[in-house]
Design a protein around this motif. Structure first.
Motif, PDB file in Angstrom:
ATOM      1  N   LYS A  31      10.744  41.736   1.832  1.00 30.22           N
ATOM      2  CA  LYS A  31      10.420  40.933   3.012  1.00 30.22           C
ATOM      3  C   LYS A  31       9.699  41.836   4.000  1.00 30.22           C
ATOM      4  CE  LYS A  31      14.303  37.908   2.321  1.00 30.22           C
ATOM      5  NZ  LYS A  31      15.733  37.955   2.346  1.00 30.22           N
ATOM      6  N   LEU A  49       7.950  46.707   9.032  1.00 30.96           N
ATOM      7  CA  LEU A  49       9.134  47.117   8.303  1.00 30.96           C
ATOM      8  C   LEU A  49       9.293  46.205   7.097  1.00 30.96           C
ATOM      9  CD1 LEU A  49      11.750  48.932   8.341  1.00 30.96           C
ATOM     10  CD2 LEU A  49      12.864  46.991   9.453  1.00 30.96           C
ATOM     11  N   THR A  51      11.951  45.199   4.074  1.00 35.74           N
ATOM     12  CA  THR A  51      13.320  45.317   3.588  1.00 35.74           C
ATOM     13  C   THR A  51      13.353  44.799   2.155  1.00 35.74           C
ATOM     14  OG1 THR A  51      13.914  43.158   4.507  1.00 35.74           O
ATOM     15  CG2 THR A  51      14.360  45.095   5.881  1.00 35.74           C
ATOM     16  N   TYR A  52      14.306  45.283   1.386  1.00 33.46           N
ATOM     17  CA  TYR A  52      14.369  44.938  -0.031  1.00 33.46           C
ATOM     18  C   TYR A  52      15.751  45.277  -0.575  1.00 33.46           C
ATOM     19  CZ  TYR A  52      13.375  49.902   0.049  1.00 33.46           C
ATOM     20  OH  TYR A  52      13.420  51.242   0.352  1.00 33.46           O
ATOM     21  N   ASP A  53      16.007  44.821  -1.786  1.00 33.87           N
ATOM     22  CA  ASP A  53      17.209  45.192  -2.525  1.00 33.87           C
ATOM     23  C   ASP A  53      16.783  46.103  -3.664  1.00 33.87           C
ATOM     24  OD1 ASP A  53      18.849  43.551  -0.958  1.00 33.87           O
ATOM     25  OD2 ASP A  53      18.460  41.813  -2.232  1.00 33.87           O
ATOM     26  N   ALA A  63      20.837  47.503  -0.075  1.00 35.04           N
ATOM     27  CA  ALA A  63      19.698  47.154   0.773  1.00 35.04           C
ATOM     28  C   ALA A  63      18.937  48.422   1.134  1.00 35.04           C
ATOM     29  CB  ALA A  63      20.181  46.452   2.034  1.00 35.04           C
ATOM     30  N   SER A  65      15.047  49.896   3.158  1.00 43.56           N
ATOM     31  CA  SER A  65      13.964  49.543   4.073  1.00 43.56           C
ATOM     32  C   SER A  65      12.976  50.693   4.167  1.00 43.56           C
ATOM     33  CB  SER A  65      14.506  49.189   5.458  1.00 43.56           C
ATOM     34  OG  SER A  65      15.098  50.322   6.064  1.00 43.56           O
ATOM     35  N   ASN A  66      11.743  50.359   4.450  1.00 43.40           N
ATOM     36  CA  ASN A  66      10.669  51.336   4.665  1.00 43.40           C
ATOM     37  C   ASN A  66       9.813  50.847   5.813  1.00 43.40           C
ATOM     38  OD1 ASN A  66      11.390  52.711   2.343  1.00 43.40           O
ATOM     39  ND2 ASN A  66       9.646  52.063   1.154  1.00 43.40           N
TER      40      ASN A  66
END
Length: 95
Positions: A31, A49, A51-53, A63, A65-66
């Motif tokens: 996302k 930003l 976010t991901y799993d 979870a 994030s980058n």
């Protein structure tokens, strides 16, 4: 595209391999959220930003994030296209 800890990758086929590698490693539910966007002439600068799993060390989904920066360029056809796409890991995040 400039992946974390790597040299820049160019060409559609090579860039596709970068993202295919993330997906094959189990990254999912990406996302993207733009945090700021500035347009200056034929260029736009987007900071955001994602976010991901992803699979954790124990195999459980965690979870992640980058942050990312995309420099967009307005083409002569009036279409905005990414010119540079760089993303990085938070400090201390091993990948």
């Amino acid at each position: 595209v400039i992946p974390p800890g790597s040299e820049p990758v160019t060409g559609a086929a090579n860039i596709e391999k970068v993202f295919a590698g993330l997906l094959s490693a189990g990254v999912k539910n990406l996302k993207f959220k733009t945090q700021s966007l500035d347009v200056n002439g034929n260029y736009a600068y987007e900071l955001g930003l994602v976010t991901y799993d992803e699979p954790g060390k124990d195999g459980k989904v965690v979870a992640g994030s980058n942050k990312y920066l995309v420099i967009w360029k307005l083409g002569t056809d009036g279409v905005w296209r990414p010119s540079v796409d760089a993303f990085w890991m938070p400090s201390g995040h091993a990948h």
